[in-house]
Every structure is written in C-alpha cells, then in structure tokens.
Design an enzyme around this catalytic site. Structure first.
Site, PDB file in Angstrom:
ATOM      1  N   HIS A  49      64.062 -40.543   7.959  1.00 27.74           N
ATOM      2  CA  HIS A  49      63.780 -41.737   7.152  1.00 27.74           C
ATOM      3  C   HIS A  49      64.854 -41.929   6.071  1.00 27.74           C
ATOM      4  O   HIS A  49      65.285 -43.044   5.788  1.00 27.74           O
ATOM      5  CB  HIS A  49      62.420 -41.605   6.450  1.00 27.74           C
ATOM      6  CG  HIS A  49      61.258 -41.495   7.380  1.00 27.74           C
ATOM      7  ND1 HIS A  49      60.493 -40.359   7.482  1.00 27.74           N
ATOM      8  CD2 HIS A  49      60.731 -42.382   8.257  1.00 27.74           C
ATOM      9  CE1 HIS A  49      59.529 -40.551   8.372  1.00 27.74           C
ATOM     10  NE2 HIS A  49      59.666 -41.764   8.869  1.00 27.74           N
TER      11      HIS A  49
ATOM     12  N   GLY B 112      65.023 -45.856  13.483  1.00 27.34           N
ATOM     13  CA  GLY B 112      65.623 -44.657  14.058  1.00 27.34           C
ATOM     14  C   GLY B 112      65.614 -44.709  15.579  1.00 27.34           C
ATOM     15  O   GLY B 112      64.640 -45.154  16.196  1.00 27.34           O
TER      16      GLY B 112
ATOM     17  N   SER C 192      60.934 -35.170  12.978  1.00 32.46           N
ATOM     18  CA  SER C 192      59.740 -35.990  13.206  1.00 32.46           C
ATOM     19  C   SER C 192      58.643 -35.525  12.262  1.00 32.46           C
ATOM     20  O   SER C 192      58.535 -34.326  11.969  1.00 32.46           O
ATOM     21  CB  SER C 192      59.277 -35.811  14.657  1.00 32.46           C
ATOM     22  OG  SER C 192      57.946 -36.239  14.798  1.00 32.46           O
TER      23      SER C 192
END
Ligand code: PAF
Length: 290
Positions: A37, A147, A185
C-alpha cells in the site's frame, strides 16, 4: 494528515481541490496497511499535488463464508502508517454512510471475471466495481493506484474506467515483495510458521514458468504443469488455480503470444494467497520482458 469520515465532507473537499486546479492521486484500500500500500502512496506522491487514501472494508465484495468479519483491521496503526507515508487526506467512512439505503442499482461485471479469482469468488468483482464507482465519484481523482498483485482487479478497473468514461488515469503498481519473494498481503498474517516458509515458493514457481517461456515454450498446458509440479513438491498448500491468460483481456490462449499473465491462487490452512507474473512474449523470438 487530514482525516475525513463522511462521504459528503470528502466529496466537498475533493470538489474544492479540483476548483483550485489541484491534482488528486487516490489509493483505495481495505486497510491493515503494508509496504504494498505504501508503494501506491509513494508513486502517487510523485505524480500528484495531493494524495488521498481510503480505508474501507467493503462488505459487498465478500461472499458468504468469506473472511469479512475476520479481515484484519487496525485503524490506529493504519493512521500512523498512512501519515508517515505522506498521505495528505485519509478517508475513513462508516458502512452506514457508504451504503445508507437498499440499493436501486446493481453493478454486474460481464467480462474478465469468469477466470482466476472471479471464478471461485462469484459476485466479488461486482462488489469491487460498486464501491469503486462510489469512491471515484466521492474522491474525484485524476490518477488511481492499484497493486498488480491483484492483477484481475487491475484488469476489471481498466474496463470500468473505460466503459463508464471516468476521466481517471489507472496506474498499475508493481507487486511489493518480501526479501524471499513472497508478495506482500494483509492476509500473510494468517500463515503458520511452516506455511510462511513454503509461501515464497509460489513466486519461485511462477518464475520457473517465466523461464520456460523465455526458453521458447509456447504451450500454456506445459507451462502450467511446470508450476503445478513445483508447488506440489515444495509446499503443503492446496492449489486453487494456475492459469495463463492474455492481459488485460484475460482470455484463454491456445498458444502463448503477446502480453500474458501467469497467475495462481493457493490455499493454506487459514490464508488463500494469490500471485502472478505479467510478461510480454513473442512467438518464435527470444524477446522477453517482465
Ligand atoms: O484491493 C482492495 O483492497 C479492494 O478490492 C478495493 C480496491 C479497496 C475495493 O474495496
């Protein structure tokens, strides 16, 4: 960092920025932020006057029995990470504000969804498209950052923007990886110690496929078999899918050519991990680019 929690206030702020000619970069997220992020934010900071991030765990994109309730959440930690990354405005709406009424419309994504994660998560991309239409209209971004780990999402957003004429530029951002290759993740926290050791083999398996293609293999079934063998030998995960498709159209190929994606999903005891490699192939040639 400014924090805005109401959809009305956020849209008013975005309109005010637009009137001043300020460009807005937008990173939509469901929180539990990680370096993937932050990479979206860094890229947005380079190309825009203002970077906004949203954190909203969107119930519409979770199917029955999926991990909506268990999805990791830590807003305090996220606020700190977003501020440190340089986010200018953090949008943290409540569910009742985002979805105040029974909806009058239903978004149905017709293409690019009956493959990869779309096949095992029916309705997922309808939920993603619904929230993004709302967020795009609230945040009024010039550029949006997604992403490439969720490459199918990137492909769906690409067609969403084109089909609905959003005046928005989609910027796909390379997958952020741990040192051992594991794609970052929010769901990696669910891996047991042993599974965490196995998980980097997903990317290694994909790289074996890329190597085979680089060495001239053009049969998708052969390449899939290489990845399958590698993952079965090196992990105790259960393969959900391994697919090779054109990108971004996500269509089946009899022979590999043009831009393709090799993508997989593997289930561990509490986490289902996805990863992919996108590359350019040329039949009969060694030209190759990841
Ligand atoms: O990728 C995600 O985190 C979500 O699918 C998104 C784009 C924020 C929509 O809820």
């Amino acid at each position: 960092m400014e924090i805005i929690t109401s959809t009305k206030a956020m849209q008013a702020r975005a309109l005010q920025l637009k009137k001043q000619g300020i460009t807005i970069g937008f990173a939509p997220t469901m929180g539990y932020l990680h370096d993937g992020h932050i990479k979206l934010v860094k890229q947005s900071l380079e190309n825009n006057d203002i970077t906004v991030m949203s954190i909203f765990v969107n119930p519409l994109q979770f199917g029955p029995g999926e991990d909506f309730d268990a999805y990791p959440r830590d807003v305090k930690r996220d606020q700190k990470l977003a501020e440190e990354a340089g986010v200018n405005i953090l949008f943290l709406p409540e569910r009742a504000d985002v979805y105040p009424n029974e909806p009058s419309f239903e978004i149905n994504v017709l293409k690019r969804t009956d493959v990869l994660c779309g096949r095992s998560r029916p309705g997922h991309f309808n939920g993603v498209a619904t929230i993004l239409i709302k967020l795009f209209n609230i945040m009024l971004p010039d550029n949006v950052y997604f992403g490439l780990k969720d490459a199918q999402q990137v492909a769906v957003v690409d067609s969403l923007i084109k089909d609905f004429n959003f005046p928005i530029q989609l910027i796909p951002v390379e997958t952020e990886r741990e040192e051992d290759g594991l794609a970052r993740s929010s769901r990696n926290v669910y891996l047991s110690e042993e599974e965490r050791v196995h998980a980097p083999h997903l990317y290694k398996g994909l790289k074996k496929a890329a190597d085979a293609i680089q060495n001239g293999e053009t049969n998708p079934a052969t390449v899939i078999h290489i990845v399958e063998d590698y993952i079965k030998t090196n992990t105790n995960g259960e393969i959900d899918y391994i697919e090779i498709l054109s990108f971004p159209n996500l269509e089946q190929l009899k022979q590999l050519h043009g831009k393709i994606i090799i993508a997989l999903a593997v289930k561990f005891s509490k986490a289902r991990l996805i990863d992919n490699i996108i590359l350019e192939t040329q039949i009969g040639s060694r030209n190759f680019e990841v």
